[in-house]
Design a protein around this motif. Structure first.
Motif, PDB file in Angstrom:
ATOM      1  N   GLN A 166       0.826  -1.203   0.000  1.00 40.74           N
ATOM      2  CA  GLN A 166       0.000   0.000   0.000  1.00 40.74           C
ATOM      3  C   GLN A 166       0.865   1.260   0.000  1.00 40.74           C
ATOM      4  N   LYS A 167       1.957   1.246   0.785  1.00 38.67           N
ATOM      5  CA  LYS A 167       2.837   2.414   0.837  1.00 38.67           C
ATOM      6  C   LYS A 167       3.584   2.619  -0.462  1.00 38.67           C
ATOM      7  N   GLY A 186       0.959   2.869  -3.874  1.00 38.32           N
ATOM      8  CA  GLY A 186       0.170   4.095  -3.991  1.00 38.32           C
ATOM      9  C   GLY A 186      -1.164   3.842  -4.651  1.00 38.32           C
ATOM     10  N   ASN A 187      -1.432   4.582  -5.713  1.00 33.79           N
ATOM     11  CA  ASN A 187      -2.722   4.491  -6.420  1.00 33.79           C
ATOM     12  C   ASN A 187      -2.655   3.635  -7.675  1.00 33.79           C
ATOM     13  N   ASP A 188      -1.535   2.962  -7.907  1.00 34.98           N
ATOM     14  CA  ASP A 188      -1.379   2.130  -9.098  1.00 34.98           C
ATOM     15  C   ASP A 188      -2.030   0.770  -8.848  1.00 34.98           C
ATOM     16  N   PRO A 189      -3.187   0.500  -9.475  1.00 33.82           N
ATOM     17  CA  PRO A 189      -3.900  -0.745  -9.207  1.00 33.82           C
ATOM     18  C   PRO A 189      -3.142  -1.992  -9.673  1.00 33.82           C
ATOM     19  N   SER A 229       0.200  -2.465  -9.724  1.00 30.79           N
ATOM     20  CA  SER A 229       1.240  -2.744  -8.722  1.00 30.79           C
ATOM     21  C   SER A 229       0.631  -3.343  -7.466  1.00 30.79           C
ATOM     22  N   THR A 230      -0.490  -2.814  -7.065  1.00 31.05           N
ATOM     23  CA  THR A 230      -1.169  -3.319  -5.880  1.00 31.05           C
ATOM     24  C   THR A 230      -1.609  -4.761  -6.091  1.00 31.05           C
TER      25      THR A 230
END
Length: 181
Positions: free
Chosen positions: A67-68, A71-74, A76-77
């Motif tokens: 999460q850290k 960020g907001n990159d789906p 990568s998450t």
């Protein structure tokens, strides 16, 4: 008999406290924290490890790091979470072995200072089958620790928030040539 009648109230209070200590206290998260400290102090890593759900701690630490960093990159998450699911069991086994070894050797980095334990117990908040504590130790490190009762009725540490920062600090304190966690 006369003694019993005279001290009836005191005996009743003593019996109530003894009943509470015998039946209720061992089933609380407070008891788990105290037993964890006792086992660490006794350098009994196997017993201490029973009070930590390493798989949950590793999984939540991994999710926190993803999460850290993601960020907001789906994408990568998603990739990060898939890697966590795949690697959490082996990493939990490594973390468990490392913790047992450190406790058995009496390593300072796994010791629980008495003041920190007391603070965690005073600030422990229980909500059904979960509990959490949030305190700052004498070194200024903020601890946010979550516990949960497993199906067997035992309380275990399931999450240590900001554990990545803690592990990084522990790794920097290790002497050269020592295996890292």
């Amino acid at each position: 008999m006369r003694f019993l009648l005279r001290h009836f109230t005191a005996i009743l209070i003593l019996a109530a406290v003894a009943g509470w200590a015998f039946f209720y206290l061992p089933n609380t998260p407070t008891w788990a924290v105290l037993r964890l400290k006792q086992n660490i102090d006794a350098r009994d890593g196997d017993e201490a490890a029973k009070y930590v759900d390493f798989e949950s701690v590793v999984k939540k630490a991994g999710q926190e790091m993803v999460q850290k960093q993601g960020g907001n990159d789906p994408l990568s998450t998603m990739i990060g979470n898939a890697a966590i699911e795949m690697l959490s069991k082996p990493m939990a086994q490594v973390a468990r072995s490392w913790a047992i070894q450190k406790v058995d050797n009496g390593a300072k980095e796994v010791q629980m200072p008495g003041a920190a334990v007391a603070a965690s117990l005073v600030l422990l908040h229980r909500n059904g089958d979960t509990a959490a504590t949030d305190f700052t130790d004498n070194k200024g490190r903020r601890w946010r620790i979550h516990l949960a009762r497993d199906p067997d009725g035992y309380w275990r540490v399931t999450e240590v928030e900001d554990v990545a920062d803690l592990l990084q600090k522990l790794q920097h304190n290790q002497p050269m040539g020592s295996p890292s966690p």
